[in-house]
Scaffold this active site. Structure first.
Site, short mmCIF file in Angstrom:
data_model
loop_
_atom_site.label_atom_id
_atom_site.label_comp_id
_atom_site.label_asym_id
_atom_site.label_seq_id
_atom_site.Cartn_x
_atom_site.Cartn_y
_atom_site.Cartn_z
N GLY A 94 0.81 -1.26 -0.08
CA GLY A 94 0.04 0.10 0.07
C GLY A 94 0.71 1.28 0.15
O GLY A 94 0.52 2.28 -0.61
N GLN A 169 0.51 7.95 4.59
CA GLN A 169 0.52 7.19 3.18
C GLN A 169 -0.05 8.57 2.29
O GLN A 169 0.35 8.96 1.24
CB GLN A 169 0.09 6.10 2.87
CG GLN A 169 0.61 4.81 3.51
CD GLN A 169 0.33 3.53 3.12
OE1 GLN A 169 -0.71 3.31 2.55
NE2 GLN A 169 1.01 2.61 3.60
N ASP A 315 1.01 -0.56 13.02
CA ASP A 315 1.43 -1.66 12.28
C ASP A 315 1.75 -2.78 13.24
O ASP A 315 1.84 -4.19 12.92
CB ASP A 315 2.83 -1.45 11.30
CG ASP A 315 2.13 -0.69 10.24
OD1 ASP A 315 1.13 -0.68 9.89
OD2 ASP A 315 3.04 -0.23 9.58
C1 S3P Z 1 3.21 3.71 6.11
C2 S3P Z 1 1.99 4.25 6.60
C3 S3P Z 1 0.97 3.53 7.46
C4 S3P Z 1 1.50 2.04 7.73
C5 S3P Z 1 2.22 1.38 6.68
C6 S3P Z 1 3.22 2.17 6.20
C7 S3P Z 1 3.90 4.50 5.41
O1 S3P Z 1 -0.05 3.34 6.86
O2 S3P Z 1 0.44 1.46 8.07
O3 S3P Z 1 2.71 0.13 6.93
O4 S3P Z 1 5.40 4.25 5.32
O5 S3P Z 1 3.92 5.78 5.35
P1 S3P Z 1 -1.06 4.53 6.85
O6 S3P Z 1 -0.60 6.02 6.56
O7 S3P Z 1 -2.28 4.44 5.88
O8 S3P Z 1 -1.78 4.47 8.13
#
Ligand code: S3P
Length: 433
Positions: A94, A169, A315
């Site tokens: 993701g 993210q 996480d």
């Molecule tokens: C991440 C942000 C988190 C996390 C993912 C990594 C990142 O997700 O759960 O494993 O590297 O920006 P969200 O920002 O959607 O919470």
């Protein structure tokens, strides 16, 4: 289909270093690729997720060479990427898909991103909608799912965006798109989220300010190459923090772990439960705080998890649920609905697995209640989610019988070599098909 068979264990001990931070590894490739000059990265995570990110930039014409955890990137500059002849494969990640969507939205060529079954079911509207407000042209499957088709942009408009979810993210996606926008990009977050993008953008020479959960980045920035030392991933270290806490007689030291305050919710939560964790030799490495973490076993108690720690430990909940199952008393988690849209529905998948092992849980829309107590054995399904597979491996330390964990191949996305390192530390784990 890879499975883990884990027999009840005794204790974990030793001094180990878990692989590099996944979030920082992805970002190091993205920023180095659009910087001018040559960047050297060390401690890079050699997991499938971050290796896919390298491949994607190679497909877009960036020269990247890797020798184990050392990567050398010859930056193409902000406008130097070229169209990939084939789809960009984001696998299970993701982070890669959402961050790269921001970057691709600002390019003068079309791209198409694809992912595996899990990634193709995860929500992308949270990034598609604000990018469309900036003028990006993105087509998706119904409901905003991957594959995602991005059309060349004639130029993006800068926006001010109040994020409805606390997501690093989404924030990072908009900052990357903002590099190609015509004015100042402003993102406000409802709760603090990991700030690796802001820190790394600054290290590459960009001006980014962050005050009271409002992040501002002016237009017209250029990135200059930078050397990055990636610390060990606190999300991977968390498995051993819980392992050492729940297995009596344990004493383990985790070396060179990233302890950025936007990531240390797991330490705070374990300490509230009574864990014995010590941060040693705290230091700064390239703008990111790092420490060695010593963990000794201690009796844990159930707690109500403070809501302000949820985004800071997002996480680590699968393995924190194992800590809760081994604690005395009840642990309650709420305001954590984001867990339902991770690599799997982590609330349901963990509840199902814990139930198989005889642990009492109550599932709520936004969280879970776990009754600590004795844990039996049985077969649990990780649903292809790396963190669920590793969490149940840790559970075996306190289980009365063998735990079989199905569908564990994706452990390689974030923690290559997990079974060997876990075995070395004292978890009785066998890989089978
Ligand atoms: C991440 C942000 C988190 C996390 C993912 C990594 C990142 O997700 O759960 O494993 O590297 O920006 P969200 O920002 O959607 O919470």
């Amino acid at each position: 289909m890879t499975s883990f068979t884990c027999s009840p264990g005794e204790k974990v001990s030793g001094t180990i270093r878990v692989p590099g931070d996944k979030s920082i590894s992805h970002r190091s490739i993205i920023l180095s690729s659009i910087a001018t000059g040559v960047s050297h990265i060390s401690g890079f995570l050699q997991g499938e997720d971050s290796l896919n990110t390298i491949r994607a930039f190679q497909q877009m014409g960036v020269e990247i060479e890797r020798q184990q955890d050392r990567v050398c990137v010859k930056g193409a500059g902000l406008h130097g990427l070229t169209a990939s002849a084939t789809d960009l494969e984001m696998g299970n990640s993701g982070t890669a898909m959402r961050l790269m969507l921001g970057l691709l939205a600002g390019q003068s060529f079309d791209s198409r991103m694809v992912g595996d079954e899990s990634l193709s079911s995860r929500p992308m509207l949270r990034v598609i909608e604000p990018l469309q407000a900036m003028g990006a042209s993105i087509a998706s499957e119904p409901g905003g799912r991957a594959p995602l088709q991005v059309r060349a942009s004639p130029g993006l408009k800068a926006i001010e965006y109040d994020m409805p979810v606390a997501s690093a993210q989404v924030k990072s996606c908009l900052l990357l798109a903002g590099l190609y926008a015509d004015g100042e990009t402003v993102v406000r977050e409802p709760a603090p989220t990991r700030d690796h993008s802001e820190r790394m953008l600054r290290a590459y020479g960009c001006e980014v300010t962050s005050v009271d959960r409002e992040i501002r980045m002016p237009a017209g920035q250029q990135l200059s190459a930078c050397d990055v030392e990636v610390p060990a991933d606190i999300s991977s270290a968390a498995f051993f923090m819980v392992a050492a806490s729940i297995a009596s007689g344990s004493d383990i030291t985790l070396q060179h772990v990233g302890v950025n305050p936007t990531r240390t919710g797991v330490i705070d939560i374990l300490k509230l439960m009574g864990a014995d964790l010590e941060l040693l030799d705290q230091r700064d490495v390239g703008g990111e705080p790092v420490a060695d973490i010593r963990v000794r076993s201690a009796p844990l108690s159930g707690i109500d998890i403070p809501v302000e720690l949820v985004a800071l430990a997002i996480d680590e909940f699968p393995v924190l649920f194992i800590a809760a199952a081994c604690a005395q008393g009840t642990t309650r988690l709420s305001e954590a609905e984001e867990l339902r849209v991770k690599e799997s529905d982590r609330i349901q998948a963990m509840a199902d697995g814990l139930t198989q092992l005889g642990v009492t849980t109550q599932v709520n829309a936004d969280g879970i209640v776990i009754e600590g107590g004795l844990m039996g054995g049985g077969t649990v399904d990780s649903h292809g989610d790396h963190r669920i597979a590793m969490a149940f491996s840790v559970a075996s330390l306190c289980a009365q019988q063998v735990i079989c964990i199905k569908d564990c191949a994706n452990v390689n996305t974030s923690f290559p070599g997990f079974a060997d390192l876990a075995q070395q530390a004292g978890i009785n784990i066998r890989i089978g098909d």
